[in-house]
Structures are given as C-alpha cells and as structure tokens.
Design a protein around this motif. Structure first.
Motif, PDB file in Angstrom:
ATOM      1  N   ALA A 107       0.827  -1.206   0.000  1.00  0.00           N
ATOM      2  CA  ALA A 107       0.000   0.000   0.000  1.00  0.00           C
ATOM      3  C   ALA A 107       0.862   1.257   0.000  1.00  0.00           C
ATOM      4  CB  ALA A 107      -0.924  -0.002   1.216  1.00  0.00           C
ATOM      5  N   MET A 108       1.977   1.221   0.740  1.00  0.00           N
ATOM      6  CA  MET A 108       2.890   2.369   0.776  1.00  0.00           C
ATOM      7  C   MET A 108       3.485   2.653  -0.598  1.00  0.00           C
ATOM      8  SD  MET A 108       6.403   3.175   0.922  1.00  0.00           S
ATOM      9  CE  MET A 108       7.184   1.669   1.505  1.00  0.00           C
ATOM     10  N   LEU A 109       3.729   1.618  -1.386  1.00  0.00           N
ATOM     11  CA  LEU A 109       4.296   1.796  -2.715  1.00  0.00           C
ATOM     12  C   LEU A 109       3.258   2.225  -3.746  1.00  0.00           C
ATOM     13  CD1 LEU A 109       6.641  -1.337  -2.935  1.00  0.00           C
ATOM     14  CD2 LEU A 109       7.329   1.018  -2.507  1.00  0.00           C
ATOM     15  N   ALA A 110       1.999   1.860  -3.528  1.00  0.00           N
ATOM     16  CA  ALA A 110       0.997   2.028  -4.583  1.00  0.00           C
ATOM     17  C   ALA A 110       0.000   3.153  -4.352  1.00  0.00           C
ATOM     18  CB  ALA A 110       0.224   0.712  -4.766  1.00  0.00           C
ATOM     19  N   PHE A 111      -0.368   3.417  -3.097  1.00  0.00           N
ATOM     20  CA  PHE A 111      -1.511   4.284  -2.826  1.00  0.00           C
ATOM     21  C   PHE A 111      -1.073   5.646  -2.293  1.00  0.00           C
ATOM     22  CE2 PHE A 111      -3.685   0.036  -1.787  1.00  0.00           C
ATOM     23  CZ  PHE A 111      -3.920  -0.199  -3.139  1.00  0.00           C
ATOM     24  N   ARG A 112      -2.050   6.537  -2.207  1.00  0.00           N
ATOM     25  CA  ARG A 112      -1.836   7.834  -1.581  1.00  0.00           C
ATOM     26  C   ARG A 112      -1.745   7.687  -0.069  1.00  0.00           C
ATOM     27  NH1 ARG A 112      -2.665  12.173  -4.966  1.00  0.00           N
ATOM     28  NH2 ARG A 112      -3.600  11.678  -7.010  1.00  0.00           N
ATOM     29  N   LEU A 113      -1.370   8.779   0.603  1.00  0.00           N
ATOM     30  CA  LEU A 113      -1.094   8.713   2.032  1.00  0.00           C
ATOM     31  C   LEU A 113      -2.316   8.275   2.830  1.00  0.00           C
ATOM     32  CD1 LEU A 113       0.882   9.151   4.351  1.00  0.00           C
ATOM     33  CD2 LEU A 113       0.196  11.555   4.391  1.00  0.00           C
ATOM     34  N   TRP A 114      -3.503   8.802   2.505  1.00  0.00           N
ATOM     35  CA  TRP A 114      -4.687   8.455   3.288  1.00  0.00           C
ATOM     36  C   TRP A 114      -5.009   6.962   3.142  1.00  0.00           C
ATOM     37  CZ3 TRP A 114      -8.877   6.266   0.934  1.00  0.00           C
ATOM     38  CH2 TRP A 114      -8.998   6.426  -0.446  1.00  0.00           C
ATOM     39  N   ALA A 115      -4.810   6.406   1.929  1.00  0.00           N
ATOM     40  CA  ALA A 115      -5.062   4.975   1.722  1.00  0.00           C
ATOM     41  C   ALA A 115      -4.009   4.132   2.439  1.00  0.00           C
ATOM     42  CB  ALA A 115      -5.070   4.658   0.227  1.00  0.00           C
ATOM     43  N   GLN A 116      -2.775   4.633   2.501  1.00  0.00           N
ATOM     44  CA  GLN A 116      -1.742   3.914   3.241  1.00  0.00           C
ATOM     45  C   GLN A 116      -2.102   3.808   4.726  1.00  0.00           C
ATOM     46  OE1 GLN A 116       2.132   5.687   2.491  1.00  0.00           O
ATOM     47  NE2 GLN A 116       1.576   6.184   0.380  1.00  0.00           N
ATOM     48  N   ILE A 117      -2.613   4.897   5.278  1.00  0.00           N
ATOM     49  CA  ILE A 117      -3.014   4.874   6.693  1.00  0.00           C
ATOM     50  C   ILE A 117      -4.176   3.907   6.906  1.00  0.00           C
ATOM     51  CG2 ILE A 117      -3.944   6.283   8.572  1.00  0.00           C
ATOM     52  CD1 ILE A 117      -2.446   8.664   7.374  1.00  0.00           C
ATOM     53  N   VAL A 118      -5.117   3.906   5.953  1.00  0.00           N
ATOM     54  CA  VAL A 118      -6.236   2.959   6.051  1.00  0.00           C
ATOM     55  C   VAL A 118      -5.714   1.527   6.046  1.00  0.00           C
ATOM     56  CG1 VAL A 118      -8.264   2.070   4.844  1.00  0.00           C
ATOM     57  CG2 VAL A 118      -7.926   4.540   5.052  1.00  0.00           C
ATOM     58  N   TRP A 119      -4.776   1.223   5.196  1.00  0.00           N
ATOM     59  CA  TRP A 119      -4.205  -0.136   5.143  1.00  0.00           C
ATOM     60  C   TRP A 119      -3.424  -0.455   6.420  1.00  0.00           C
ATOM     61  CZ3 TRP A 119      -6.761  -0.050   0.812  1.00  0.00           C
ATOM     62  CH2 TRP A 119      -6.880  -1.207   0.035  1.00  0.00           C
ATOM     63  N   ALA A 120      -2.687   0.552   6.942  1.00  0.00           N
ATOM     64  CA  ALA A 120      -1.898   0.313   8.154  1.00  0.00           C
ATOM     65  C   ALA A 120      -2.791  -0.065   9.330  1.00  0.00           C
ATOM     66  CB  ALA A 120      -1.068   1.548   8.492  1.00  0.00           C
ATOM     67  N   PHE A 121      -3.993   0.496   9.412  1.00  0.00           N
ATOM     68  CA  PHE A 121      -4.948   0.146  10.468  1.00  0.00           C
ATOM     69  C   PHE A 121      -5.817  -1.042  10.065  1.00  0.00           C
ATOM     70  CE2 PHE A 121      -4.108   4.453  12.059  1.00  0.00           C
ATOM     71  CZ  PHE A 121      -4.050   4.208  13.425  1.00  0.00           C
ATOM     72  N   GLY A 122      -6.275  -1.031   8.798  1.00  0.00           N
ATOM     73  CA  GLY A 122      -7.273  -2.006   8.376  1.00  0.00           C
ATOM     74  C   GLY A 122      -6.760  -3.422   8.261  1.00  0.00           C
ATOM     75  N   VAL A 123      -5.560  -3.623   7.690  1.00  0.00           N
ATOM     76  CA  VAL A 123      -5.046  -4.983   7.494  1.00  0.00           C
ATOM     77  C   VAL A 123      -4.839  -5.692   8.835  1.00  0.00           C
ATOM     78  CG1 VAL A 123      -3.160  -6.348   6.551  1.00  0.00           C
ATOM     79  CG2 VAL A 123      -4.034  -4.399   5.266  1.00  0.00           C
ATOM     80  N   PRO A 124      -4.211  -5.074   9.860  1.00  0.00           N
ATOM     81  CA  PRO A 124      -4.087  -5.765  11.150  1.00  0.00           C
ATOM     82  C   PRO A 124      -5.440  -6.067  11.795  1.00  0.00           C
ATOM     83  CG  PRO A 124      -2.503  -3.973  11.013  1.00  0.00           C
ATOM     84  CD  PRO A 124      -3.422  -3.816   9.855  1.00  0.00           C
ATOM     85  N   LEU A 125      -6.422  -5.160  11.620  1.00  0.00           N
ATOM     86  CA  LEU A 125      -7.744  -5.412  12.192  1.00  0.00           C
ATOM     87  C   LEU A 125      -8.431  -6.587  11.504  1.00  0.00           C
ATOM     88  CD1 LEU A 125      -9.029  -1.749  12.701  1.00  0.00           C
ATOM     89  CD2 LEU A 125      -8.197  -3.346  14.449  1.00  0.00           C
ATOM     90  N   VAL A 126      -8.257  -6.674  10.175  1.00  0.00           N
ATOM     91  CA  VAL A 126      -8.818  -7.829   9.470  1.00  0.00           C
ATOM     92  C   VAL A 126      -8.161  -9.109   9.963  1.00  0.00           C
ATOM     93  CG1 VAL A 126      -9.038  -8.944   7.215  1.00  0.00           C
ATOM     94  CG2 VAL A 126      -9.454  -6.495   7.430  1.00  0.00           C
ATOM     95  N   TYR A 127      -6.834  -9.067  10.162  1.00  0.00           N
ATOM     96  CA  TYR A 127      -6.150 -10.232  10.689  1.00  0.00           C
ATOM     97  C   TYR A 127      -6.675 -10.598  12.084  1.00  0.00           C
ATOM     98  CZ  TYR A 127      -2.678 -12.893  13.219  1.00  0.00           C
ATOM     99  OH  TYR A 127      -2.074 -13.829  14.010  1.00  0.00           O
ATOM    100  N   GLY A 128      -6.876  -9.570  12.922  1.00  0.00           N
ATOM    101  CA  GLY A 128      -7.404  -9.851  14.258  1.00  0.00           C
ATOM    102  C   GLY A 128      -8.779 -10.509  14.206  1.00  0.00           C
ATOM    103  N   TRP A 129      -9.597 -10.046  13.298  1.00  0.00           N
ATOM    104  CA  TRP A 129     -10.933 -10.652  13.170  1.00  0.00           C
ATOM    105  C   TRP A 129     -10.800 -12.109  12.728  1.00  0.00           C
ATOM    106  CZ3 TRP A 129     -13.316 -12.463   8.636  1.00  0.00           C
ATOM    107  CH2 TRP A 129     -14.649 -12.831   8.793  1.00  0.00           C
ATOM    108  N   VAL A 130      -9.874 -12.375  11.788  1.00  0.00           N
ATOM    109  CA  VAL A 130      -9.671 -13.744  11.318  1.00  0.00           C
ATOM    110  C   VAL A 130      -9.238 -14.648  12.472  1.00  0.00           C
ATOM    111  CG1 VAL A 130      -8.198 -15.188   9.848  1.00  0.00           C
ATOM    112  CG2 VAL A 130      -9.200 -13.092   8.932  1.00  0.00           C
ATOM    113  N   ARG A 131      -8.297 -14.178  13.274  1.00  0.00           N
ATOM    114  CA  ARG A 131      -7.803 -14.983  14.388  1.00  0.00           C
ATOM    115  C   ARG A 131      -8.904 -15.249  15.416  1.00  0.00           C
ATOM    116  NH1 ARG A 131      -4.363 -18.373  14.580  1.00  0.00           N
ATOM    117  NH2 ARG A 131      -3.495 -17.884  16.647  1.00  0.00           N
ATOM    118  N   LEU A 132      -9.729 -14.257  15.685  1.00  0.00           N
ATOM    119  CA  LEU A 132     -10.812 -14.457  16.658  1.00  0.00           C
ATOM    120  C   LEU A 132     -11.862 -15.418  16.119  1.00  0.00           C
ATOM    121  CD1 LEU A 132     -11.294 -10.825  18.028  1.00  0.00           C
ATOM    122  CD2 LEU A 132     -10.210 -12.770  19.174  1.00  0.00           C
TER     123      LEU A 132
END
Length: 410
Positions: free
Chosen positions: A136-161
């Motif tokens: 995401a850092m290589l491909a997207f704008r800054l706001w999308a990078q921040i969304v990925w930085a928060f969103g991907v770990p949260l999706v992983y947390g949901w998967v683990r739960l």
C-alpha cells in the motif's frame, strides 16, 4: 538567449536522467521511489519466504486443494510485485494489485479453509500482513496507506478471533499481535512519507535554484546581446555613414562603399555576431598588427603600428574583439584629434596575452563627462573588452589621450 534555452542550459549542468522537464523536476523523487521499491523488495522477499515455508508445512499435513489455490492466488501477485520492484517498472500497479488481493484473501481465510481453534499457531498468511502495508505504501496515496496500516491488522485480528471462536485465550494474543502490527505498519507509512517529503523538498529547492539561474542567465544574455548590437551599430553602421558623408575623393568613396558593404554583411549576420564574435581558433599576434594597419588604411590615417614583445597565439575571438576596440579608439583619435601624433603599439607576451596601446597628442577630453548614451567608448571599447575578460583603460588630458587594451590568458 531565450529564457527557455537558459532553463535547459541550467538543467544540463545538473546530472539528471531523461530530457523532459517533468523528469528533471522530479529527479530526486524518482530516485527515492527507486530506493523504497528496492528496500521493500528485499524485506518482502524475506517475509514471503518465511510465509511460504509455513504454508508448505501445513500442506504436508494434508490440507485441501482450496488452501493450495489460496497460496497461488496470494503469491502470484506477490511475486509480480517483487519482480516489478527489482526491475523498476510497473511497481504501483503490481503493488496495488497485491495489496487488494491480500486483503480479500485474508478476510476470506476462515471461510475457505474451515480452520478453527483445533489448529493452533498462526496461519502462514499472517506473515504477509506487513507486506500488505508495504504494498500500500508503494501504490496508494497517504490516506489509503493509513487505512491499510490500520485495516489490514484489524482484518487479521478478526480472522484470528473467528478461528479461535472468540475464546478468551485468543483475545490476549490477538490483541498483542494486532497492536504490534499496527505500530509497525504506521512506522512503515511514516518512513515512506518522510523520505518522499524530503525528496520533494530537494526537487523543489532545485527547481527554484534553476529558475533563478535561468532568470539571471536570460538577463545576462539580453544585456550581452544589447551591448553587442550597440557596438555593431556604432562600429559599422555609423562609421560607414560618417565615411560616406565625408567622402570627397574617389578613394574615400571607395572606402565608404567597402565600409557600407561590411556593415550590411554584419547586420545580415547579426545572430552569428552576437553568439560568437568570429572563430575562436588561435591566431598570431602578428594578425592583430596586420588588421590594425588595414584599419588605418581604411580610415585614411597616416600612423605607425609598432610591434613589440614576444609573438604568440591568442584565441581568435579575443583577437577580433581587441581589433574592433582598437579600431574604435583609432577612429575616435581621428575624429576628435584629427589623428595628430597617433601611434599604435602592439606588445605581445607570447601565448599569455597581448596589449594594444593607442596614443595621440590631441586636446584630450574629460572621461567622466561622457554620457551613458555614448556608445563609442562605453560599448565599443569598455564593454567589448570586459566581455572577453580583458581590461580597457583610458587616460586623457591636455597632452593627449592614451588607450590601453589588455587581454591576459587566465
């Protein structure tokens, strides 16, 4: 020299790839993107190899073909991203594709694998969480990078739960993993933003510096062209008109015609005269003596041109400028002092330089009283010598006038 040409000349002095102006302006930013892609490829290759080993470990335990398909779906765009980072082409497209595919595959993990709490340990797909943020850092704008930085770990947390059926033991370990991954993802995004901001600042500073250089170069070129044109008009055109007005014999009229022809030729080649005052091939100081004697003959003056010192070679452009400046000084002596006592001395210093001195015993004049609009001395003599890094000094009094034209090799 136009401003655009001066701008291109300015950029040409700074090593940069390509020829387009936009490439020049983003030179440092492009370098930084290349560095980020290379570092991201190295780190992602290590993590992806670790994840692939974990995936093979699960596959040897008899995992279904669905999971094999999931590995292929995730690793094909990942490998394409790594190749693009190494090659330096299509990085944004490949990285953006992997970032989206990975999030979809991660969210669908519990559904397509059917794993639950009876499968301890972290799934192989978790090792790619940070790679998803890097993509995401290589491909997207800054706001999308921040969304990925928060969103991907949260999706992983949901998967683990979901895999742990929301049992208490999973909450603690998942919260730790998610927190750590979010912090690491934000660090990755912050570093990318910081390096890109620095690169953009450097490019902006370079653009301002080159813009200033172009402005100064254009102004200097315009002033040089003005002085050269003024000297040309005074040396050739006005001299030809004065000669024609004073022509009272066949020889004088022939000389006036020759001067007029030369003036018209120089006017027709104004651009070449301005950009290059003759050839710059080395010439002997004896040529200066010959040219000054020819000029005296054309001016109808009876004077001596004396050669002293050591003969040598000097650049043709310098010799041409010295001859023109000396011719103007001789013309002034003839016009204002009737050529009384005129004596011309050419003193060579080998290849190191030359000095031309024009003497007369006329009534002299007040140098400080010369107006700014009088081009004979200021443009044709002073400015012309200054243009070739030479010196022109004039001393005048009741006993006569002395003009020294000096050029020294630097």
């Amino acid at each position: 020299m136009p401003a655009d040409a001066a701008l291109q000349a300015a950029w040409g002095r700074i090593p940069s790839p390509g020829t387009a102006e936009t490439e020049f302006e983003r030179f440092t930013r492009k370098r930084m993107e290349r560095i980020l892609a290379t570092v991201a490829a190295i780190g992602s290759a290590i993590l992806s190899a670790q994840a692939l080993l974990a995936a093979f470990g699960r596959l040897t335990d008899g995992v279904s073909g669905v999971q094999i398909t999931l590995v292929i779906v995730v690793y094909v765009p990942l490998i394409a991203m790594l190749i693009a980072c190494v090659v330096g082409r299509g990085v944004r497209v490949c990285a953006g594709t992997f970032a989206i595919v990975y999030v979809v595959a991660l969210a669908a993990w519990p559904t397509v694998t059917g794993m639950g709490a009876d499968h301890p340990g972290q799934p192989w797909i978790f090792f790619l969480v940070n790679i998803g943020v890097v993509a995401a850092m290589l491909a997207f704008r800054l706001w999308a990078q921040i969304v990925w930085a928060f969103g991907v770990p949260l999706v992983y947390g949901w998967v683990r739960l979901v895999e742990g059926e929301f049992t208490g033991s999973y909450w603690t370990t998942t919260a730790f993993d998610v927190s750590f991954t979010i912090i690491l993802g934000l660090v990755i995004v912050a570093l990318g933003w910081m390096f890109r901001s620095v690169a953009a600042g450097v490019d902006e500073a370079r653009a301002r510096a080159v813009g200033s250089y172009a402005s100064v170069a254009a102004s200097a070129a315009a002033e040089e062209e003005r002085v050269a044109m003024a000297a040309l008009m005074h040396d050739s055109v006005l001299a030809a008109l004065i000669a024609a007005e004073r022509a009272d014999s066949d020889r004088a009229r022939d000389l006036a015609v020759a001067m007029a022809r030369e003036a018209l030729t120089r006017l027709a080649n104004t651009e070449a005269v301005v950009t290059q005052e003759g050839s710059d091939d080395p010439v002997a100081t004896a040529l200066i003596v010959a040219e000054l004697r020819r000029a005296l003959s054309e001016l109808g003056a009876d004077a001596i041109v004396e050669e002293r010192g050591t003969a040598g070679l000097i650049p043709g452009r310098a010799a041409r400028a010295i001859v023109l400046a000396a011719r103007q000084a001789m013309g002034n002596a003839i016009e204002h002092a009737a050529g009384r006592g005129m004596h011309v001395i050419v003193e060579g210093r080998g290849d190191d330089g030359v000095t031309v001195t024009i003497l007369d015993t006329g009534p002299g004049f007040d140098i400080d009283a010369i107006g700014e609009d009088r081009l004979g001395i200021r443009a044709s003599i002073m400015a012309r010598m200054a243009a070739l890094a030479g010196h022109a000094t004039i001393e005048s009094g009741d006993s006569g006038t002395r003009v020294d034209l000096e050029w020294e090799r630097t």
